[in-house]
Design a protein around this motif. Structure first.
Motif, PDB file in Angstrom:
ATOM      1  N   MET A 120      -5.482   9.513  -1.095  1.00  0.00           N
ATOM      2  CA  MET A 120      -5.881   8.267  -1.140  1.00  0.00           C
ATOM      3  C   MET A 120      -4.619   7.184  -0.781  1.00  0.00           C
ATOM      4  O   MET A 120      -3.537   7.429  -1.005  1.00  0.00           O
ATOM      5  N   ILE A 121      -4.933   6.305  -0.105  1.00  0.00           N
ATOM      6  CA  ILE A 121      -4.084   5.027  -0.061  1.00  0.00           C
ATOM      7  C   ILE A 121      -4.626   3.777  -0.745  1.00  0.00           C
ATOM      8  O   ILE A 121      -5.777   3.242  -0.495  1.00  0.00           O
ATOM      9  N   VAL A 122      -3.600   3.498  -1.519  1.00  0.00           N
ATOM     10  CA  VAL A 122      -3.863   2.504  -2.503  1.00  0.00           C
ATOM     11  C   VAL A 122      -3.261   1.036  -2.100  1.00  0.00           C
ATOM     12  O   VAL A 122      -1.951   1.169  -1.670  1.00  0.00           O
ATOM     13  N   ARG A 123      -4.195   0.034  -2.092  1.00  0.00           N
ATOM     14  CA  ARG A 123      -3.611  -1.198  -1.784  1.00  0.00           C
ATOM     15  C   ARG A 123      -3.700  -2.075  -3.042  1.00  0.00           C
ATOM     16  O   ARG A 123      -4.568  -2.103  -4.048  1.00  0.00           O
ATOM     17  N   TYR A 124      -2.428  -2.530  -3.255  1.00  0.00           N
ATOM     18  CA  TYR A 124      -2.467  -3.226  -4.758  1.00  0.00           C
ATOM     19  C   TYR A 124      -1.652  -4.665  -4.613  1.00  0.00           C
ATOM     20  O   TYR A 124      -0.767  -4.515  -3.483  1.00  0.00           O
ATOM     21  N   GLY A 125      -1.456  -5.399  -5.782  1.00  0.00           N
ATOM     22  CA  GLY A 125      -0.856  -6.496  -5.739  1.00  0.00           C
ATOM     23  C   GLY A 125      -1.371  -7.456  -6.354  1.00  0.00           C
ATOM     24  O   GLY A 125      -2.208  -7.516  -7.219  1.00  0.00           O
TER      25      GLY A 125
ATOM     26  N   HIS B  56       0.840  -1.246  -0.098  1.00  0.00           N
ATOM     27  CA  HIS B  56       0.129   0.186  -0.137  1.00  0.00           C
ATOM     28  C   HIS B  56       0.931   1.250   0.034  1.00  0.00           C
ATOM     29  O   HIS B  56       1.798   1.188   0.451  1.00  0.00           O
ATOM     30  N   LEU B  57       0.585   2.352  -0.484  1.00  0.00           N
ATOM     31  CA  LEU B  57       1.088   3.541  -0.817  1.00  0.00           C
ATOM     32  C   LEU B  57      -0.025   4.656  -0.486  1.00  0.00           C
ATOM     33  O   LEU B  57      -1.006   4.368  -1.025  1.00  0.00           O
ATOM     34  N   GLU B  58       0.433   5.996  -0.235  1.00  0.00           N
ATOM     35  CA  GLU B  58      -0.424   7.089  -0.319  1.00  0.00           C
ATOM     36  C   GLU B  58       0.080   8.070  -1.007  1.00  0.00           C
ATOM     37  O   GLU B  58       1.286   8.276  -1.449  1.00  0.00           O
ATOM     38  N   MET B  59      -1.055   8.726  -1.820  1.00  0.00           N
ATOM     39  CA  MET B  59      -0.762   9.948  -2.391  1.00  0.00           C
ATOM     40  C   MET B  59      -1.767  10.952  -2.330  1.00  0.00           C
ATOM     41  O   MET B  59      -2.695  10.570  -1.893  1.00  0.00           O
TER      42      MET B  59
END
Length: 643
Positions: A40-45, A30-33
């Motif tokens: 937005m905190i995006v969770r991806y994978g 996850h990363l925040e922008m």
């Protein structure tokens, strides 16, 4: 020092995770922008079936919910199942398999679907609207015609908040069914947005918004630009500037730099915003950051009364409320330290004059907090009681010590010679008290106890080094780097505990450079940077673990930048138009540079070169160049000829 495991690879202007080259596919991160009105905190994978994991927690800092406390920013989770449906040949797309992830200030995901459809997703926040955005490009890589349709999935959501009803909606600009021939593409934008019930809708173009985000990222790259032989350091520094500068929100209390992390928005803290991030912004030349820091400093002055009650730890909810749950954390010391550094680095005499009364008040407050042993008492520290800190802790006293020294330089620049002398004397007295009260043998190391009665090593024994107290530096560094404190994620908060906070690691690295232990410091900085930039959780410094699951709080990235500016390059303000520079050029490096520094009243470059027996420092600006030479460890005094 542990070997780092890298999942990501450094590219020319980005980092990327090549799924096809990864033997351990199952992974998510996850990363925040952030933008001025949204985060937005995006969770991806990738899941165990090799399919895309993608969700977003979207936060609107100024849409306040009830009760309007520290955590009252409206936020909502958006899973893939809640986003518009992509139909391929009449069938819902459910087999999206990522091949490549990239990050360059925007998150890019490249995937393949059945029927030969290649999917490119670009995810980013709007720079100045309440929108979290995604641009999607579908390309037909088959030799067949393929039917594409994008279908909205959800109705508007309503939330009752402080100022009425808020509406949340997900929209897209793909209209109707489209047939793609071989090698043809369809591009459309998806928008998650929110507003007040009576607020008019905003018309935006996702492609134009992407250009705005890219321009913002590119402008930050050019300012305070780092050049070293280590590309990981250069890129980590570049990203750290971005995370620091993007987390500034437009609120009813003015621009506010806020930590983020899914909880901390439209509020300010004496440590995050004033002690950590504020002193960096003048060097970055970021106008929004400078304004946000001034707003934070000004908001606190309303609480500096004649009865010398503690100032609040944080001012929350767009500046309309406060939080004092941890009592006095040493907040006045944090304020005096950060405000003095910020005022000096701006090079602006009017700002310095405006901030002076508040700095003086805070130092008076600290004087009143001296205990019978001459150190500064406080109820807690920046960890707010998570770990014991006694009635007087090392951090508060060391911050006060440094604040005296920086305030003395500021007083001298303002023609207040009596204060300059007074604060210099006070710093000397506090130095002796710190050594007498906190100096101790802890777990066999001649270092510091964190508070009276403390017999377990603590990570914040690094703070004397950072503030220029070096009497016990050898044993302190040994203690910091011993297995009792140092882990693969940096410093453990307390020996024997798995909890870590990057802030103490970053203070420790800066302190090692300040103490002249360049080779040790650079080895650990390179290892830390590689792990944070290219490891399992990228690409920023983090707050803490297990608390917060390593959130990408913005001020931790500011502290990373200061390891470079104040540690590696050894910049220390001495006046509004002067600074000392002690470059810590590592052995084996021929040159390093920090370009487009915008502090002390002008823009300039610092270039450090290795010579056979010494180092050379070149300070260049449009006014001309200054050359200095000396042995390693020399403090070069830089002062502009005209103010």
């Amino acid at each position: 020092m542990q070997e780092n495991k890298q999942r990501w690879t450094l590219g020319s202007n980005r980092i990327h995770w090549d799924v096809l080259q990864d033997s351990k596919l199952l992974h998510e991160d996850h990363l925040e922008m952030s933008g001025k009105k949204v985060s937005m905190i995006v969770r991806y994978g990738i899941n165990q079936e090799g399919k895309l994991i993608l969700s977003r927690k979207v936060v609107w800092p100024t849409l306040r919910t009830i009760p309007n406390d520290t955590h009252a920013s409206m936020m909502h989770d958006f899973e893939l199942e809640m986003m518009p449906i992509i139909q391929i040949n009449g069938k819902k797309s459910e087999n999206e398999r990522p091949r490549l992830f990239q990050f360059n200030g925007l998150l890019h995901i490249y995937s393949v679907e059945e029927n030969g459809i290649f999917i490119e997703r670009t995810i980013f926040p709007s720079t100045d609207t309440k929108s979290a955005l995604e641009k999607i490009v579908l390309t037909n890589t088959s030799n067949q015609f393929v039917s594409i349709e994008v279908i909205s999935r959800r109705a508007k959501t309503t939330v009752k908040g402080v100022s009425g009803i808020y509406l949340i909606d997900v929209t897209h600009d793909a209209h109707g069914e489209r047939t793609l021939g071989p090698n043809e593409s369809l591009q459309f934008g998806v928008r998650i947005h929110a507003k007040h019930l009576k607020e008019p809708d905003e018309e935006i173009n996702v492609t134009e918004e992407q250009m705005k985000r890219c321009l913002f990222v590119d402008e930050l790259k050019e300012s305070l630009h780092l050049e070293t032989p280590n590309p990981d350091l250069n890129r980590m520094f570049e990203f750290a500037k971005l995370r620091t500068a993007e987390s500034i929100f437009e609120t009813k209390g003015g621009l506010m730099h806020s930590p983020g992390g899914g909880h901390y928005y439209a509020g300010i803290w004496t440590n995050d915003q004033i002690e950590y991030a504020g002193p960096l912004f003048p060097y970055l030349g970021n106008e929004l950051g400078n304004e946000a820091t001034l707003n934070a400093l000004r908001l606190y002055t309303s609480f500096m009364g004649p009865d010398y009650q503690p100032i609040p730890s944080s001012i929350i909810a767009e500046g309309v409320d406060i939080w004092e749950g941890a009592g006095d954390r040493g907040d006045a010391a944090m304020y005096a330290y950060g405000a003095s550094l910020f005022a000096l680095a701006t090079g602006n005499q009017e700002i310095a004059k405006e901030l002076w009364p508040a700095i003086e008040w805070c130092l008076n407050y600290c004087e009143r907090q001296k205990n019978s042993e001459g150190v500064i008492a406080s109820d807690s520290d920046e960890l707010e009681g998570r770990f014991p800190s006694g009635s007087a802790n090392l951090s508060t006293s060391c911050l006060t010590y440094a604040a005296y020294l920086h305030a003395a330089d500021l007083a001298r620049a303002l023609g207040k010679s009596e204060y300059a002398e007074l604060y210099k004397v006070s710093a000397g007295e506090l130095y002796e008290a710190i050594e007498e009260f906190f100096g101790a043998t802890v777990e066999g190391f001649d270092t510091y106890r964190y508070y009276d009665g403390n017999d377990i090593l603590r990570s914040w024994i690094c703070i004397p080094l950072t503030m220029g107290i070096e009497k016990r530096k050898v044993e302190t560094i040994k203690a910091l780097l011993s297995p009792r404190l140092w882990s693969e994620d940096g410093l453990a908060t307390q020996a024997g505990d798995t909890t870590f906070w990057d802030r103490s690691t970053l203070y420790g690295l800066r302190g090692m450079f300040a103490a002249g232990e360049t080779e040790i410091a650079i080895a650990y900085l390179e290892s830390y940077s590689s792990r944070r930039l290219l490891g399992e959780h990228v690409p920023y410094a983090v707050e803490a673990y297990p608390e917060g699951n390593q959130r990408h709080l913005s001020a931790e990235s500011a502290l990373y930048c200061r390891v470079i500016t104040e540690g590696l390059f050894g910049i220390k303000p001495t006046g509004l138009n002067s600074f000392a520079c002690v470059p810590r050029l590592p052995e084996g490096w021929d040159e390093m540079a920090l370009r487009s520094i915008k502090a002390f009243g002008r823009e300039f470059d610092l270039v450090v070169k290795s010579q056979s027996t010494h180092i050379e420092l070149i300070v260049s600006s449009e006014k001309g160049n200054m050359h200095f030479e000396g042995v390693r460890g020399t403090a070069f005094e830089v002062q502009w000829c005209e103010f």
